[in-house]
Design an enzyme around this catalytic site. Structure first.
Site, PDB file in Angstrom:
ATOM      1  N   HIS A   1       0.856  -1.181   0.028  1.00  0.00           N
ATOM      2  CA  HIS A   1      -0.166   0.035   0.028  1.00  0.00           C
ATOM      3  C   HIS A   1       0.874   1.344  -0.119  1.00  0.00           C
ATOM      4  O   HIS A   1       0.538   2.172  -0.668  1.00  0.00           O
ATOM      5  CB  HIS A   1      -0.870  -0.047   1.297  1.00  0.00           C
ATOM      6  CG  HIS A   1      -2.107  -0.720   1.028  1.00  0.00           C
ATOM      7  ND1 HIS A   1      -3.472  -0.093   0.781  1.00  0.00           N
ATOM      8  CD2 HIS A   1      -2.568  -2.146   1.073  1.00  0.00           C
ATOM      9  CE1 HIS A   1      -4.141  -0.967   0.675  1.00  0.00           C
ATOM     10  NE2 HIS A   1      -3.600  -2.094   0.988  1.00  0.00           N
TER      11      HIS A   1
ATOM     12  N   GLU B   1      -0.002   7.540  11.421  1.00  0.00           N
ATOM     13  CA  GLU B   1      -0.400   6.234  12.020  1.00  0.00           C
ATOM     14  C   GLU B   1      -1.180   6.390  13.178  1.00  0.00           C
ATOM     15  O   GLU B   1      -0.332   7.147  14.089  1.00  0.00           O
ATOM     16  CB  GLU B   1       0.751   5.158  12.222  1.00  0.00           C
ATOM     17  CG  GLU B   1       1.342   4.875  11.123  1.00  0.00           C
ATOM     18  CD  GLU B   1       2.490   3.822  11.098  1.00  0.00           C
ATOM     19  OE1 GLU B   1       2.331   3.123  12.193  1.00  0.00           O
ATOM     20  OE2 GLU B   1       3.375   3.598  10.049  1.00  0.00           O
TER      21      GLU B   1
END
Length: 172
Positions: free
Chosen positions: A50, A62
């Protein structure tokens, strides 16, 4: 308040790639919010694929739980994905506390939507309820929780898409 776009589909349905292209049409420098906790090598490889597909124009963040902490003023944001984010709450709270997990998720989503400052937020999620009812209790509980989360986000969305075999179908 940000424009909300909801994109769902089965595993390997093309939803993430469609979402990335959708976001890139809206911004040349979008934000990618990864919600996964990477726990094994196979998943680490999926994450790498990805990441390689996305270019350097992406800002990567994140955040496995607290989306409400993010300040993304006037940015176009892709949250990938609600399924893994819901998984984090599910396991942190326990399979017998899905109501509590759902309330935490709704609260975090509401804070995020009201205070992120984003221009547009695209949420990706899996549609796991099309395959029938699992004989496994934990899987049933998780499917129930994710179904509630998906409904909550889809109802608030301005647009919604279902990806099937790589084909996005607008449903809202």
């Amino acid at each position: 308040m940000a424009k909300i776009v909801y994109i769902s589909g089965g595993q390997r349905s093309g939803k993430s790639q469609f979402a990335e292209e959708f976001v890139l049409h809206a911004s040349s420098h979008p934000v990618y919010v990864a919600t996964a906790r990477v726990l094994d090598d196979d998943f680490r490889e999926r994450v790498r694929i990805h990441q390689d597909r996305r270019g350097p124009q992406w800002t990567n963040i994140e955040e496995p739980l607290y989306l409400g902490r993010l300040r993304l003023d006037h940015r176009v944001v892709l949250v990938d994905c609600l399924t893994l984010w819901t998984t984090n709450f599910f396991f942190d709270k326990g399979e017998d506390r899905i109501e509590e997990a759902f309330e935490c998720i709704k609260s975090e989503l509401d804070i995020f939507l009201q205070s992120s400052g984003a221009q547009m937020i695209v949420f990706v999620s899996n549609e796991i309820g099309l395959g029938g009812t699992s004989p496994n209790r934990m899987q049933r509980k998780f499917a129930d929780l994710l179904g509630l989360v998906n409904q909550y986000v889809a109802k608030q969305s301005d647009e919604a898409y279902l990806c099937i075999s790589g084909i996005p179908v607008r449903i809202k």
